[in-house]
Design an enzyme around this catalytic site. Structure first.
Site, PDB file in Angstrom:
ATOM      1  N   HIS A   1      -1.261 -13.823   2.889  1.00 39.70           N
ATOM      2  CA  HIS A   1      -2.482 -13.023   1.938  1.00 39.70           C
ATOM      3  C   HIS A   1      -2.840 -14.020   1.095  1.00 39.70           C
ATOM      4  O   HIS A   1      -3.569 -13.478   0.161  1.00 39.70           O
ATOM      5  CB  HIS A   1      -2.461 -11.871   1.861  1.00 39.70           C
TER       6      HIS A   1
ATOM      7  N   ASP B   1       2.628  -3.592  -3.617  1.00 36.42           N
ATOM      8  CA  ASP B   1       1.838  -4.646  -4.261  1.00 36.42           C
ATOM      9  C   ASP B   1       0.465  -3.834  -4.695  1.00 36.42           C
ATOM     10  O   ASP B   1      -0.155  -4.470  -5.566  1.00 36.42           O
ATOM     11  CB  ASP B   1       1.063  -5.568  -3.147  1.00 36.42           C
TER      12      ASP B   1
ATOM     13  N   ASP C   1       0.858  -1.210  -0.074  1.00 37.94           N
ATOM     14  CA  ASP C   1       0.033   0.022   0.117  1.00 37.94           C
ATOM     15  C   ASP C   1       0.850   1.302  -0.020  1.00 37.94           C
ATOM     16  O   ASP C   1       0.414   2.296   0.428  1.00 37.94           O
ATOM     17  CB  ASP C   1      -0.833   0.240   1.206  1.00 37.94           C
TER      18      ASP C   1
ATOM     19  N   CYS D   1      -4.353  -6.047  -2.441  1.00 34.53           N
ATOM     20  CA  CYS D   1      -3.203  -6.705  -1.888  1.00 34.53           C
ATOM     21  C   CYS D   1      -2.989  -8.185  -2.670  1.00 34.53           C
ATOM     22  O   CYS D   1      -2.081  -8.689  -3.163  1.00 34.53           O
ATOM     23  CB  CYS D   1      -3.264  -7.033  -0.512  1.00 34.53           C
TER      24      CYS D   1
HETATM   25 CA    CA Z   1      -1.509  -3.788  -0.592  1.00 29.39          CA
END
Ligand code: CA
Length: 456
Positions: A128, A262, A35, A74
């Protein structure tokens, strides 16, 4: 007798050559920030947050000024990065919401390929890509894993931090802990080449930084920006430590280092706003405007990819392809990559742009970039106009070379260009799978399902 001695010597020579070849295969250090704003590194002109280690990496390596990721969120872009394929081909269009949602086990990862070739592999940081046992990093090609399985994590609370499957008692600020673990992993590599995927959760929310770094940025009045600056600074410090460790072990001369974020910085309501800035790009995380998908993008490979600026559009899928080529990794015959080995393009051996087009789909949002032109339908929340309903824009056409901020819509004046790009995108789109789960909160009929808690 003579014959058998000859053949033995011949076999020995072949074996020696193979071992020598194996030893020259580069180590891979793949660093991913989370981010980050496009504007928030020194090498993109950031003034209020020093990023000396990233700037150094960008100065000795090649900076990709049109570096993209395959989505504005993400998990999808991580799925693309690790598989080397547009993640919408296998339904990984949105963030997984827990349970049985995760990167399909039918897909092989870059770690699978490298491990099969004898590389030592590790993930340190954020995964993730699914939390169930079958999605665990150590089932997806990673020998070692230190970090957390979800999409975000507290920086001071160790609940959920694991080594392998075992909870750890972690006392350090999480970004510092990841640096320590990366140093240790590099320090213990001796004979085999290694692949380290260092996936920071910095600078994703929650906004938390240590007092010493916050003090460094006491002059920044906005509290969110101050905390973001301290978190960015922590990540830059961590990257500095890891690069120093490479140097101290001598591995730096034969390590291919890559850095991306990302997705773009989250700057609009409804996302994990963190104080980042994407200027001069327009838009935010969760949009297919460049602010959501164009990211800091750097590669350094000593003797091969060195100081320079590369301006043709590239995408994170290319990192996968570049690593496969650099390491000579064997992949299954049915593997259909979407990325391109960037080395021949950066070295000048291949003068053509790596891609004729790059494509995006994120629910009802879409984009395609061909050369300087981009056709896009985006989430209008990004326009930050409270008087207008939040919806998806009509197709807009921008010339990014003249108009990096996507301000001047050319759709009405260049209908043929719109048609050309739309047709190209339609062809790509026709081969994609439907989303396997989730949806874009701004999409009609694709809202978050009950009990489907996506971690942004
Ligand atoms: Ca992200």
């Amino acid at each position: 007798m003579w014959k058998s001695t000859f053949y033995s010597l011949f076999a020995l020579a072949v074996l020696t050559a193979l071992v020598a070849a194996a030893e020259t295969r580069p180590n891979i250090l793949l660093i991913v920030g989370d981010d980050m704003g496009y504007a928030d590194v020194g090498f993109h002109g950031c003034k209020d947050i020093p990023t000396p280690h990233l700037d150094k990496l960008a100065s000795v390596g090649t900076r990709f000024t049109n570096g993209y990721v395959t989505g504005p969120y993400c998990s999808p872009t991580r799925a693309g990065l690790l598989t080397g394929r547009y993640q919408q081909r296998f339904g990984h269009e949105f963030n997984p919401g827990g349970g049985k949602q995760g990167m399909p086990t039918s897909e092989k990862t870059i770690a699978d390929h490298l491990k099969a070739g004898g590389y030592k592999t590790a993930l340190i940081g954020k995964w993730h890509l699914g939390s169930e046992p079958e999605f665990h990093p150590q089932q997806r090609g990673f020998d070692e894993f230190f970090g957390f399985l979800g999409g975000a994590h507290d920086y001071f609370n160790d609940k959920g931090i694991v080594r392998g499957n075992t909870p750890v008692d972690e006392k350090e600020y999480l970004t510092d802990a990841f640096a320590r673990e990366a140093e240790e992993f590099i320090g213990k590599q001796k004979e085999s080449p290694f692949f380290l995927y260092l996936a920071f959760n910095a600078v994703h929310t929650p906004m938390q930084a240590d007092d010493a770094r916050l003090k460094k940025f006491a002059h920044i009045e906005d509290k969110q920006r101050r905390t973001y600056a301290a978190m960015m600074s922590a990540m830059d410090d961590a990257i500095g430590r890891v690069l120093a460790k490479l140097k101290a072990t001598g591995a730096d001369k034969n390590t291919l280092v890559m850095f991306i974020s990302d997705n773009g910085g989250p700057t609009m309501p409804g996302v994990t706003v963190n104080g980042s800035l994407n200027t001069p790009l327009r838009g935010s995380k969760r949009t297919t405007l460049d602010g959501g998908i164009r990211v800091p993008f750097v590669i350094h490979w000593p003797g091969k990819i060195e100081s320079g600026v590369f301006e043709h559009p590239v995408i994170q899928l290319d990192l996968h392809a570049t690593v496969l080529a650099a390491t000579g990794a064997k992949v299954p015959a049915n593997f259909e990559p979407d990325g391109v080995d960037l080395y021949p393009h950066v070295s000048g051996a291949n003068k053509k742009p790596p891609h004729d087009a790059l494509h995006w789909r994120f629910g009802p949002q879409m984009a395609i970039r061909m050369g300087d032109y981009k056709l896009v339908r985006y989430d209008t929340t990004a326009d930050l106009d409270p008087s207008k309903p939040k919806t998806i824009s009509p197709a807009k056409l921008y010339n990014l070379k003249d108009d990096i901020g996507e301000a001047k819509d050319l759709a009405a004046s260049m209908p043929d260009k719109v048609k050309e790009l739309q047709a190209k995108w339609d062809t790509w789109n026709s081969k994609l799978a439907p989303p396997a789960w989730g949806g874009n909160p701004a999409a009609k009929g694709q809202g978050k399902k009950k009990g489907n808690k996506q971690q942004e």
